[in-house]
Write an enzyme that holds these catalytic residues in place. Structure first.
Site: not given
Ligand code: GDD
Ligand code: MG
Length: 326
Positions: A106, A157, A216
């Site tokens: 992606d 993250k 992304d």
């Protein structure tokens, strides 16, 4: 050179568009995202790619077939999603004899895969990750560098405060087959949470810094932004499939429209993504919305920012406060 492309997962943040179409087939200037990756791989001399799939597989196979841009395609099907690490182990029969690439499916970028692979071979690490800089790293995997581009720490993250730098994992790795020893078979594994931190501790992780355009496509705003990266001349132009019919006096700015949709007269459509086979009436104003496949929007309607309309709905009244119409 071989590459494994991660193109499974449900892309829930891109619903309703991703209900009928996998993220890797979302068009940018009427060419699916994955074709940008395959074309770039082909230019780097890649001859074989493994497509790691588990969702909407028939749609992907129908579109890509057995070969694209001179690259032989193998489909590696997960019965249940195996995350970002499990698919590498599942495809080990293709990957056990030489260094290979793994790409998130992606990403739109202009990474030089050949240069990445050369750097990886020279530094003899287990993994070399392409890294790019972003303002807010908290949505990504973030690294802390040691000397000579060694990666000392990898955190997936983190919060903004905890992020060790603003250099993030660009979703494009060169890996040595040794990586297969770090991934258990038949298990859902996050390569970012379970493998990279371990390799960093063992001094087997290196970085390859990339300074070009990179995005992304995780949420609708990113998809619109990716489309803008590809724009050269007209900054506010839209990406509209050639089969789309547009009536008189309609303005379509910074938007993406998929195939066979018809748009009536004097509409104003801005920062919006409209799926395939929709019927959009006249005198409509849509701003910052995501409209699923097969939706009908009646005349004289305003749809405001943040609205998402699920496939095949009929919108008969204005939507003044953002909501999901399911
Ligand atoms: N085959 C397969 N199976 N593919 C999967 C699965 C699965 O179970 N889950 C996700 N994928 C694919 C997605 O389609 C996508 O192409 C890629 O793996 C990464 O998954 P995302 O869900 O898009 O992850 P992310 O964007 O939140 O984070 C990843 O990408 C960032 C860069 O864009 C991580 O790799 C981060 O560390 C990285 O910074
Ligand atoms: Mg992603």
């Amino acid at each position: 050179m071989k590459a494994l492309l991660l193109i499974g997962g449900l892309a829930t943040r891109l619903r309703p568009l991703s209900l009928n179409r996998p993220k890797c087939l979302f068009p940018l200037q009427n060419k699916p995202i994955i074709e940008y990756l395959l074309e770039n791989l082909s230019n780097a001399g890649c001859k074989e790619a493994i497509l790691a799939v588990n969702n909407l597989v028939d749609t992907i196979e129908r579109h890509l077939g057995e070969e694209k841009y001179g690259i032989k395609l193998h489909y590696s099907l997960e019965e249940t999603p195996l995350g970002t690490g499990g698919p590498v182990k599942l495809a080990q029969k293709y990957l056990c004899d030489d260094d290979f690439l793994v790409l998130n499916g992606d990403i739109l970028s202009f990474i030089d895969y050949r240069a990445l692979m050369n750097k990886h071979k020279n530094n003899k690490s287990t993994a070399t990750l392409t890294l790019t800089q972003v303002k807010d790293p908290s949505r990504f995997g973030v690294v802390r560098f040691g000397s000579n581009d060694a990666i000392k720490e990898f955190v997936e993250k983190p919060t903004k405060e905890e992020a060790p730098s603003n250099w993030i994992n660009a979703g494009c790795y060169a890996l040595n087959p040794e990586i297969l020893d770090y991934i258990p078979a038949d298990k859902k594994i996050s390569i970012e949470r379970e493998v990279f931190p371990k390799l960093a501790d063992e001094n087997k992780l290196k970085g390859y810094r990339y300074y070009g355009e990179w995005i992304d496509i995780g949420v609708p705003d990113d998809y619109l932004q990716a489309h803008k990266i590809l724009q050269t001349k007209n900054e506010r132009a839209s990406s509209i499939h050639p089969s789309v019919k547009i009536g008189i006096g309609s303005k379509i700015l910074d938007s993406i429209i998929w195939e066979n949709t018809s748009i009536g007269n004097t509409n104003e459509i801005t920062d919006t993504i409209i799926g395939a086979n929709c019927i959009i009436g006249d005198r409509i104003k849509i701003t910052g919305a995501v409209i699923g496949d097969g939706v009908t929007i009646k005349n004289d309607i305003i749809i405001s920012t943040g609205t998402r309309v699920w496939p095949n709905k009929i919108v008969e009244a204005s939507i003044v406060e953002a909501k999901e119409i399911k």
